[in-house]
Write an enzyme that holds these catalytic residues in place. Structure first.
Site, PDB file in Angstrom:
ATOM      1  N   HIS A 129       0.610  -1.286   0.147  1.00  0.00           N
ATOM      2  CA  HIS A 129       0.244   0.160   0.186  1.00  0.00           C
ATOM      3  C   HIS A 129       0.721   1.164   0.269  1.00  0.00           C
ATOM      4  O   HIS A 129       1.011   2.227   1.097  1.00  0.00           O
ATOM      5  CB  HIS A 129      -1.097   0.351   1.221  1.00  0.00           C
ATOM      6  CG  HIS A 129      -2.020   0.991   1.599  1.00  0.00           C
ATOM      7  ND1 HIS A 129      -3.065   0.804   1.645  1.00  0.00           N
ATOM      8  CD2 HIS A 129      -2.310   2.553   0.474  1.00  0.00           C
ATOM      9  CE1 HIS A 129      -3.727   2.145   1.952  1.00  0.00           C
ATOM     10  NE2 HIS A 129      -3.345   2.863   1.276  1.00  0.00           N
TER      11      HIS A 129
ATOM     12  N   HIS B 180       0.989   4.465  -2.829  1.00  0.00           N
ATOM     13  CA  HIS B 180       1.075   5.291  -3.789  1.00  0.00           C
ATOM     14  C   HIS B 180       2.160   6.047  -4.224  1.00  0.00           C
ATOM     15  O   HIS B 180       2.058   7.511  -3.430  1.00  0.00           O
ATOM     16  CB  HIS B 180       0.034   6.512  -3.142  1.00  0.00           C
ATOM     17  CG  HIS B 180      -1.409   5.856  -2.288  1.00  0.00           C
ATOM     18  ND1 HIS B 180      -2.668   6.008  -3.663  1.00  0.00           N
ATOM     19  CD2 HIS B 180      -1.880   5.717  -1.185  1.00  0.00           C
ATOM     20  CE1 HIS B 180      -3.071   5.228  -2.568  1.00  0.00           C
ATOM     21  NE2 HIS B 180      -2.701   5.108  -1.113  1.00  0.00           N
TER      22      HIS B 180
ATOM     23  N   HIS C 261      -9.554   1.005  -0.848  1.00  0.00           N
ATOM     24  CA  HIS C 261      -9.606   1.223   0.581  1.00  0.00           C
ATOM     25  C   HIS C 261     -10.879   1.296   1.032  1.00  0.00           C
ATOM     26  O   HIS C 261     -11.773   1.417   0.255  1.00  0.00           O
ATOM     27  CB  HIS C 261      -8.805   2.951   0.224  1.00  0.00           C
ATOM     28  CG  HIS C 261      -7.610   3.006  -0.501  1.00  0.00           C
ATOM     29  ND1 HIS C 261      -6.835   2.618  -1.321  1.00  0.00           N
ATOM     30  CD2 HIS C 261      -6.918   4.227   0.276  1.00  0.00           C
ATOM     31  CE1 HIS C 261      -5.883   2.768  -1.515  1.00  0.00           C
ATOM     32  NE2 HIS C 261      -6.254   3.768  -0.292  1.00  0.00           N
TER      33      HIS C 261
ATOM     34  N   GLU D 267     -10.849   3.565   6.080  1.00  0.00           N
ATOM     35  CA  GLU D 267      -9.720   4.576   6.309  1.00  0.00           C
ATOM     36  C   GLU D 267     -10.515   5.256   7.254  1.00  0.00           C
ATOM     37  O   GLU D 267      -9.906   5.464   8.180  1.00  0.00           O
ATOM     38  CB  GLU D 267      -9.213   5.125   5.557  1.00  0.00           C
ATOM     39  CG  GLU D 267      -8.000   5.594   5.223  1.00  0.00           C
ATOM     40  CD  GLU D 267      -7.114   6.991   4.283  1.00  0.00           C
ATOM     41  OE1 GLU D 267      -8.390   6.464   3.496  1.00  0.00           O
ATOM     42  OE2 GLU D 267      -6.881   7.687   4.299  1.00  0.00           O
TER      43      GLU D 267
ATOM     44  N   ASP E  98       2.431   3.706   2.597  1.00  0.00           N
ATOM     45  CA  ASP E  98       0.880   4.687   1.877  1.00  0.00           C
ATOM     46  C   ASP E  98       1.242   5.959   1.363  1.00  0.00           C
ATOM     47  O   ASP E  98       1.370   6.047   0.045  1.00  0.00           O
ATOM     48  CB  ASP E  98      -0.396   5.285   2.978  1.00  0.00           C
ATOM     49  CG  ASP E  98      -1.784   5.384   2.766  1.00  0.00           C
ATOM     50  OD1 ASP E  98      -2.276   5.794   1.441  1.00  0.00           O
ATOM     51  OD2 ASP E  98      -2.144   6.228   3.732  1.00  0.00           O
ATOM     52  N   ASP E  99       1.748   7.602   1.616  1.00  0.00           N
ATOM     53  CA  ASP E  99       2.456   8.159   0.921  1.00  0.00           C
ATOM     54  C   ASP E  99       3.490   9.106   1.893  1.00  0.00           C
ATOM     55  O   ASP E  99       3.309   9.590   2.684  1.00  0.00           O
ATOM     56  CB  ASP E  99       1.017   9.297   1.264  1.00  0.00           C
ATOM     57  CG  ASP E  99      -0.064   8.100   0.630  1.00  0.00           C
ATOM     58  OD1 ASP E  99      -0.175   8.728  -0.615  1.00  0.00           O
ATOM     59  OD2 ASP E  99      -0.778   8.569   1.200  1.00  0.00           O
TER      60      ASP E  99
HETATM   61  N1  ADE Z   1      -4.654   8.805  -1.814  1.00  0.00           N
HETATM   62  C1  ADE Z   1      -3.387   8.634  -1.619  1.00  0.00           C
HETATM   63  N2  ADE Z   1      -3.635   7.944  -0.076  1.00  0.00           N
HETATM   64  C2  ADE Z   1      -4.664   7.806   0.086  1.00  0.00           C
HETATM   65  C3  ADE Z   1      -5.082   7.580   0.958  1.00  0.00           C
HETATM   66  N3  ADE Z   1      -4.357   7.122   2.319  1.00  0.00           N
HETATM   67  N4  ADE Z   1      -6.300   7.660   1.226  1.00  0.00           N
HETATM   68  C4  ADE Z   1      -7.251   7.365   0.247  1.00  0.00           C
HETATM   69  N5  ADE Z   1      -6.888   7.868  -1.016  1.00  0.00           N
HETATM   70  C5  ADE Z   1      -5.337   8.304  -0.942  1.00  0.00           C
HETATM   71 ZN    ZN Z   2      -3.962   5.049   0.681  1.00  0.00          ZN
END
Ligand code: ADE
Ligand code: ZN
Length: 344
Positions: free
Chosen positions: A25, A27, A205, A208, A286-287
């Site tokens: 996971h 992005h 997703h 969350e 994630d990011d």
């Molecule tokens: N796009 C990038 N990060 C995300 C996240 N945590 N939740 C939903 N969309 C995303």
């Molecule tokens: Zn994500």
């Protein structure tokens, strides 16, 4: 799964850093560091509304998912050429290698780019070339998962799928991301059904920020194989039972959840509860450029804050490969490498 020999606190930290792991996971647009955003904005002559790297970094204070997404999409606007997409992915893959990530399944958001006039081929070719180089030059296996943006229409998702199909052999599956609340999985029922017919892997997703009902519908309507995040499942005992019984993986992202205020503190994170209830939870970044850390930062900070044990670490590393879309032989070989690290 084997029972571990006694492992000291020091050895546990060493294992968190050096044991082989899979990331499921990430992005890729969320791996774009401020320095690279500035370099690409200059290279492509695209203005961004921040005077310096420091000013951009200071804007990374989020109150919820949407407050993050607004900045994340602005950051991605500097990506124009195939080489830009390559450079972004390559920078991430180097970080992955440093963290002993030996397999990664990378999300990308084509609509963020095609809406600005960047061709699908430019996006996919750049990312795919970096994945191929990662295998050849870094020993990191990497594949791509195309994500549909859920704040856009299903019609737009269908058009995106059409656009991507000439590149069908360059990605292994599809996902669903962006603003969760108000955009339930069932909005994308038909396009996911089509992707299923095409033999693509399916993830989404769910849970969350959104309620457990979104996790149920991701499973029952979209028929996904993994849930991304899924941390709201602890509010629904029947759902927890199902996730455990069916070994449906949750790709959990602790630092993301902390930064987007899903949990007030990392110490309050429910990763331990998910694992102790027998769910196939994994740790992911994630990011990472926005949330303060890549894979090993997620492991180290989460273990330090929550007191998870060596047995949890072993389970998480094994889960990451079990939950992957690797072919059975490659999966077995990587699981053997986890065992070798923990049982030595
Ligand atoms: N796009 C990038 N990060 C995300 C996240 N945590 N939740 C939903 N969309 C995303
Ligand atoms: Zn994500």
């Amino acid at each position: 799964m084997n029972t571990l020999p006694p492992i000291s606190a020091e050895r546990l930290v060493d294992l968190l850093r050096t044991a082989p792991k899979a990331e499921l996971h990430i992005h890729i647009e969320g791996s774009l560091e401020p320095e690279l955003i500035f370099a690409l904005s200059q290279r492509n002559g695209i203005a961004i509304p921040y005077a310096s790297v420091d000013e951009l970094r200071r804007a990374y204070a989020f109150s919820n998912l949407q407050s993050f997404l607004d900045i994340y999409y602005a950051g991605a606007s500097v990506l124009i050429t195939e080489q830009d997409f390559y450079d972004m992915a390559w920078a991430y893959l180097l970080k992955a290698q440093a963290d002993h990530v030996i397999h990664t399944e990378i999300f990308f958001d084509p609509q963020t780019h095609t809406a600005r006039g960047v061709a699908m081929k430019t996006v996919i070719d750049g990312l795919y070339r970096a994945c191929q180089d990662a295998q050849a030059k870094l020993g990191v296996s990497a594949s791509l998962i195309l994500c549909f943006l859920r704040h856009l229409s299903e019609e737009d998702a269908f058009a995106t799928l059409e656009d991507a199909l000439p590149h069908r052999d360059q990605f292994i599956g599809v996902g669903l991301d962006s603003s969760e609340l108000g955009h339930p999985p069932e909005k994308f029922a038909r396009v996911f059904a089509r992707c299923r017919e095409l033999g693509l892997h399916l993830v989404a997703h769910a849970g969350e920020e959104g309620p457990p009902e979104y996790i149920w519908s991701a499973l029952d309507v979209l028929k996904v194989e993994r849930i991304d995040h899924g941390v709201q499942s602890t509010h629904d005992a029947a759902l927890m039972k199902r996730l455990a019984a069916e070994r449906i993986p949750l790709t959990v992202c602790p630092l993301s959840n902390q930064k987007l205020c899903v949990f007030p503190n990392l110490a309050d994170h429910n990763l331990g509860r998910l694992l102790d209830a027998g769910l196939c939870a994994t740790v992911n970044s994630d990011d990472p450029a926005y949330f303060g850390g890549y894979m090993n930062d997620n492991f180290l900070q989460t273990f330090a804050a929550t007191g998870l044990t060596a047995q949890h670490a072993y389970t998480l590393m094994r889960n990451s490969f079990e939950a992957s879309f690797l072919a059975p032989a490659a999966k077995r070989a990587m699981l053997d490498r986890v065992d070798a690290a923990f049982l030595a």
